[in-house]
Design a protein around this motif. Structure first.
Motif, mmCIF file in Angstrom:
data_model
loop_
_atom_site.group_PDB
_atom_site.id
_atom_site.type_symbol
_atom_site.label_atom_id
_atom_site.label_comp_id
_atom_site.label_asym_id
_atom_site.label_seq_id
_atom_site.Cartn_x
_atom_site.Cartn_y
_atom_site.Cartn_z
ATOM 1 N N UNK A 215 -5.255 0.073 -7.764
ATOM 2 C CA UNK A 215 -6.115 1.036 -7.656
ATOM 3 C C UNK A 215 -5.330 1.897 -6.354
ATOM 4 N N UNK A 216 -6.166 3.192 -5.486
ATOM 5 C CA UNK A 216 -6.537 3.351 -4.068
ATOM 6 C C UNK A 216 -7.143 2.837 -3.248
ATOM 7 N N UNK A 217 -6.604 3.363 -1.731
ATOM 8 C CA UNK A 217 -6.823 2.555 -0.800
ATOM 9 C C UNK A 217 -7.161 3.342 -0.075
ATOM 10 N N UNK B 116 -11.830 -0.527 8.829
ATOM 11 C CA UNK B 116 -11.664 0.303 8.400
ATOM 12 C C UNK B 116 -10.948 1.043 7.116
ATOM 13 N N UNK B 117 -10.169 -0.084 6.381
ATOM 14 C CA UNK B 117 -9.621 0.072 5.343
ATOM 15 C C UNK B 117 -10.882 -1.167 3.905
ATOM 16 N N UNK B 118 -10.468 -0.159 3.204
ATOM 17 C CA UNK B 118 -10.963 -0.561 2.108
ATOM 18 C C UNK B 118 -10.019 -0.571 0.537
ATOM 19 N N UNK C 165 0.789 -1.325 -0.101
ATOM 20 C CA UNK C 165 -0.204 0.304 0.374
ATOM 21 C C UNK C 165 0.975 1.404 0.194
ATOM 22 N N UNK C 166 2.438 1.325 0.089
ATOM 23 C CA UNK C 166 3.130 2.198 0.301
ATOM 24 C C UNK C 166 2.779 3.220 1.259
ATOM 25 N N UNK C 167 2.347 3.102 2.412
ATOM 26 C CA UNK C 167 1.879 4.063 3.358
ATOM 27 C C UNK C 167 1.374 3.509 4.129
ATOM 28 N N UNK C 168 1.665 4.138 6.137
ATOM 29 C CA UNK C 168 2.110 3.870 7.157
ATOM 30 C C UNK C 168 0.882 4.114 7.726
ATOM 31 N N UNK D 115 -10.081 9.060 7.338
ATOM 32 C CA UNK D 115 -10.101 9.449 6.227
ATOM 33 C C UNK D 115 -9.051 10.094 5.154
ATOM 34 N N UNK D 116 -8.109 9.426 4.942
ATOM 35 C CA UNK D 116 -7.204 9.952 3.497
ATOM 36 C C UNK D 116 -7.051 8.568 2.860
ATOM 37 N N UNK D 117 -6.463 8.708 1.739
ATOM 38 C CA UNK D 117 -5.774 7.816 1.041
ATOM 39 C C UNK D 117 -4.517 7.483 1.189
#
Length: 86
Positions: free
Chosen positions: A75-77, A65-67, A8-11, A83-85
């Protein structure tokens, strides 16, 4: 599918260690096969908010909470808690 959290490239502390395998290829509530969302926690497949919003309703109702936009990993997560990508 077993998509790793790192993909997901995000913490985000809300992302499960392993992304669940989708339960199907259509919205589990209305049968839509367009603009689907995957629950990262349990694999529920729901339609997007521009349709009936079953993906969002599941995430908020079940406190998952995560879709991810399907197909997952392409695509996105989104995290509803933050409340953020991702």
């Amino acid at each position: 599918m077993e998509l790793a959290r790192d993909a997901l490239n995000s913490a985000c502390e809300h992302v499960p260690d392993t992304i669940a395998t989708p339960n199907g290829d259509r919205c589990q509530e209305c049968g839509s096969d367009n603009r689907l969302r995957l629950c990262a926690t349990c694999g529920h497949v729901g339609c997007c908010e521009s349709q009936a919003g079953h993906g969002r309703a599941h995430a908020l109702g079940e406190k998952h909470p995560v879709i991810l936009e399907m197909p997952a990993g392409k695509g996105f997560a989104w995290c509803y808690v933050e409340s953020r990508y991702l």
